[in-house]
Scaffold this motif. Structure first.
Motif, PDB file in Angstrom:
ATOM      1  N   ASP A  41      76.314  43.631  55.927  1.00  0.00           N
ATOM      2  CA  ASP A  41      76.006  45.006  55.554  1.00  0.00           C
ATOM      3  C   ASP A  41      75.168  45.628  56.661  1.00  0.00           C
ATOM      4  OD1 ASP A  41      77.241  44.630  53.069  1.00  0.00           O
ATOM      5  OD2 ASP A  41      75.380  43.879  52.190  1.00  0.00           O
ATOM      6  N   VAL A  42      75.624  46.766  57.194  1.00  0.00           N
ATOM      7  CA  VAL A  42      74.923  47.453  58.266  1.00  0.00           C
ATOM      8  C   VAL A  42      74.435  48.797  57.755  1.00  0.00           C
ATOM      9  CG1 VAL A  42      75.108  48.317  60.632  1.00  0.00           C
ATOM     10  CG2 VAL A  42      76.456  46.376  59.943  1.00  0.00           C
ATOM     11  N   THR A  43      73.200  49.147  58.081  1.00  0.00           N
ATOM     12  CA  THR A  43      72.693  50.456  57.704  1.00  0.00           C
ATOM     13  C   THR A  43      73.407  51.522  58.543  1.00  0.00           C
ATOM     14  OG1 THR A  43      70.882  50.262  59.293  1.00  0.00           O
ATOM     15  CG2 THR A  43      70.429  49.575  57.032  1.00  0.00           C
ATOM     16  N   PRO A  44      73.492  52.755  58.045  1.00  0.00           N
ATOM     17  CA  PRO A  44      74.221  53.797  58.787  1.00  0.00           C
ATOM     18  C   PRO A  44      73.663  54.093  60.182  1.00  0.00           C
ATOM     19  CG  PRO A  44      73.834  54.494  56.534  1.00  0.00           C
ATOM     20  CD  PRO A  44      73.080  53.210  56.719  1.00  0.00           C
ATOM     21  N   ASP A  45      72.364  53.889  60.384  1.00  0.00           N
ATOM     22  CA  ASP A  45      71.788  54.156  61.698  1.00  0.00           C
ATOM     23  C   ASP A  45      71.788  52.932  62.613  1.00  0.00           C
ATOM     24  OD1 ASP A  45      69.937  52.721  60.295  1.00  0.00           O
ATOM     25  OD2 ASP A  45      68.226  53.983  60.823  1.00  0.00           O
ATOM     26  N   LEU A  46      72.485  51.868  62.207  1.00  0.00           N
ATOM     27  CA  LEU A  46      72.582  50.610  62.969  1.00  0.00           C
ATOM     28  C   LEU A  46      71.220  50.008  63.284  1.00  0.00           C
ATOM     29  CD1 LEU A  46      75.451  51.224  65.544  1.00  0.00           C
ATOM     30  CD2 LEU A  46      75.497  49.824  63.498  1.00  0.00           C
ATOM     31  N   SER A  73      67.859  35.157  65.877  1.00  0.00           N
ATOM     32  CA  SER A  73      68.402  36.501  65.677  1.00  0.00           C
ATOM     33  C   SER A  73      68.302  37.366  66.929  1.00  0.00           C
ATOM     34  CB  SER A  73      67.709  37.183  64.501  1.00  0.00           C
ATOM     35  OG  SER A  73      66.344  37.391  64.778  1.00  0.00           O
ATOM     36  N   GLY A  74      67.310  37.146  67.774  1.00  0.00           N
ATOM     37  CA  GLY A  74      67.212  37.888  69.029  1.00  0.00           C
ATOM     38  C   GLY A  74      68.366  37.563  69.965  1.00  0.00           C
ATOM     39  N   HIS A  75      68.703  36.296  70.049  1.00  0.00           N
ATOM     40  CA  HIS A  75      69.845  35.876  70.869  1.00  0.00           C
ATOM     41  C   HIS A  75      71.138  36.460  70.315  1.00  0.00           C
ATOM     42  CE1 HIS A  75      72.696  33.369  73.004  1.00  0.00           C
ATOM     43  NE2 HIS A  75      73.166  32.938  71.849  1.00  0.00           N
ATOM     44  N   VAL A  76      71.283  36.447  68.997  1.00  0.00           N
ATOM     45  CA  VAL A  76      72.484  36.989  68.362  1.00  0.00           C
ATOM     46  C   VAL A  76      72.593  38.484  68.646  1.00  0.00           C
ATOM     47  CG1 VAL A  76      73.555  37.445  66.125  1.00  0.00           C
ATOM     48  CG2 VAL A  76      72.562  35.213  66.584  1.00  0.00           C
ATOM     49  N   ARG A  77      71.479  39.186  68.572  1.00  0.00           N
ATOM     50  CA  ARG A  77      71.465  40.632  68.844  1.00  0.00           C
ATOM     51  C   ARG A  77      71.892  40.934  70.272  1.00  0.00           C
ATOM     52  NH1 ARG A  77      66.225  44.533  67.773  1.00  0.00           N
ATOM     53  NH2 ARG A  77      67.370  46.494  67.927  1.00  0.00           N
ATOM     54  N   THR A  78      71.382  40.166  71.212  1.00  0.00           N
ATOM     55  CA  THR A  78      71.760  40.363  72.617  1.00  0.00           C
ATOM     56  C   THR A  78      73.240  40.095  72.839  1.00  0.00           C
ATOM     57  OG1 THR A  78      69.535  39.682  73.290  1.00  0.00           O
ATOM     58  CG2 THR A  78      71.246  39.621  74.979  1.00  0.00           C
ATOM     59  N   GLU A  79      73.739  39.012  72.265  1.00  0.00           N
ATOM     60  CA  GLU A  79      75.153  38.670  72.427  1.00  0.00           C
ATOM     61  C   GLU A  79      76.076  39.702  71.783  1.00  0.00           C
ATOM     62  OE1 GLU A  79      77.016  36.223  74.016  1.00  0.00           O
ATOM     63  OE2 GLU A  79      75.128  35.949  75.078  1.00  0.00           O
ATOM     64  N   ILE A  80      75.696  40.213  70.631  1.00  0.00           N
ATOM     65  CA  ILE A  80      76.511  41.234  69.964  1.00  0.00           C
ATOM     66  C   ILE A  80      76.578  42.490  70.827  1.00  0.00           C
ATOM     67  CG2 ILE A  80      76.497  42.892  68.033  1.00  0.00           C
ATOM     68  CD1 ILE A  80      77.664  40.306  67.144  1.00  0.00           C
ATOM     69  N   SER A  81      75.450  42.922  71.361  1.00  0.00           N
ATOM     70  CA  SER A  81      75.463  44.140  72.181  1.00  0.00           C
ATOM     71  C   SER A  81      76.265  43.926  73.460  1.00  0.00           C
ATOM     72  CB  SER A  81      74.038  44.583  72.511  1.00  0.00           C
ATOM     73  OG  SER A  81      73.402  43.635  73.343  1.00  0.00           O
ATOM     74  N   ARG A  91      69.039  44.791  64.155  1.00  0.00           N
ATOM     75  CA  ARG A  91      68.298  43.565  63.903  1.00  0.00           C
ATOM     76  C   ARG A  91      69.074  42.800  62.841  1.00  0.00           C
ATOM     77  NH1 ARG A  91      63.887  43.820  61.035  1.00  0.00           N
ATOM     78  NH2 ARG A  91      64.281  45.920  60.324  1.00  0.00           N
ATOM     79  N   PHE A  92      69.255  41.520  63.036  1.00  0.00           N
ATOM     80  CA  PHE A  92      70.002  40.705  62.085  1.00  0.00           C
ATOM     81  C   PHE A  92      69.036  39.964  61.173  1.00  0.00           C
ATOM     82  CE2 PHE A  92      73.075  41.345  65.423  1.00  0.00           C
ATOM     83  CZ  PHE A  92      74.214  41.638  64.700  1.00  0.00           C
ATOM     84  N   VAL A  93      69.277  40.102  59.883  1.00  0.00           N
ATOM     85  CA  VAL A  93      68.510  39.388  58.865  1.00  0.00           C
ATOM     86  C   VAL A  93      69.509  38.527  58.108  1.00  0.00           C
ATOM     87  CG1 VAL A  93      67.056  39.614  56.831  1.00  0.00           C
ATOM     88  CG2 VAL A  93      66.866  41.290  58.675  1.00  0.00           C
ATOM     89  N   PHE A  94      69.326  37.223  58.184  1.00  0.00           N
ATOM     90  CA  PHE A  94      70.233  36.282  57.539  1.00  0.00           C
ATOM     91  C   PHE A  94      69.663  35.878  56.182  1.00  0.00           C
ATOM     92  CE2 PHE A  94      71.025  35.967  62.044  1.00  0.00           C
ATOM     93  CZ  PHE A  94      72.407  35.976  62.103  1.00  0.00           C
ATOM     94  N   VAL A  95      70.496  35.963  55.152  1.00  0.00           N
ATOM     95  CA  VAL A  95      70.078  35.595  53.798  1.00  0.00           C
ATOM     96  C   VAL A  95      71.129  34.675  53.193  1.00  0.00           C
ATOM     97  CG1 VAL A  95      68.733  37.687  53.380  1.00  0.00           C
ATOM     98  CG2 VAL A  95      71.140  37.645  52.803  1.00  0.00           C
TER      99      VAL A  95
END
Length: 128
Positions: A41-46, A73-81, A91-95
């Motif tokens: 789930d992504v917020t509309p403002d990413l 999550s920082g590594h994941v964020r960099t790789e996604i971008s 920012r990725f929050v894993f639940v």
């Protein structure tokens, strides 16, 4: 309307890339058990992306895998971008996703009801 359509498409693309990134990670907490990304789930403002993770086949439960993913999550964020060529990655929050465990629990309850009520629901046999 078009904005929600594009947001849904971006979430699906992000989920696909996220699965690839998690598959390449070498953390031993992620190696054991079957890890599945069930929903993103992504917020509309990413700004934030909430990733629901289901882990099966672990003795200690999914908490270790979720902790490892939140730590990375920082590594994941960099790789996604980098992979999606977007300037602002969320920012990725894993639940933990309890959906599979809940479904297994419901199936077990239904099985118990079927076993205990099987004598009452059977039609009497008649010989012809």
């Amino acid at each position: 309307m078009a904005n929600s359509k594009n947001q849904g498409r971006m979430a699906q693309d992000m989920k696909r890339e996220l699965i690839g990134i998690i598959g390449q990670m070498k953390d031993p907490r992620l190696a054991e058990g079957l890890l599945t990304v069930t929903r993103l789930d992504v917020t509309p403002d990413l700004d934030v992306a909430k990733v629901h993770i289901s882990v099966m086949g672990r003795k200690d439960g999914p908490e270790g895998a979720v902790a490892a993913l939140n730590k990375a999550s920082g590594h994941v964020r960099t790789e996604i971008s980098r992979r999606m060529h977007i300037r602002k990655a969320p920012r990725f929050v894993f639940v933990v996703d309890e959906g599979a465990a809940y479904a297994a629990h419901i199936n077990e309850l239904l099985r118990e009801l079927n076993v205990s009520g099987s004598d009452d629901t059977r039609e009497p046999e008649t010989e012809d």
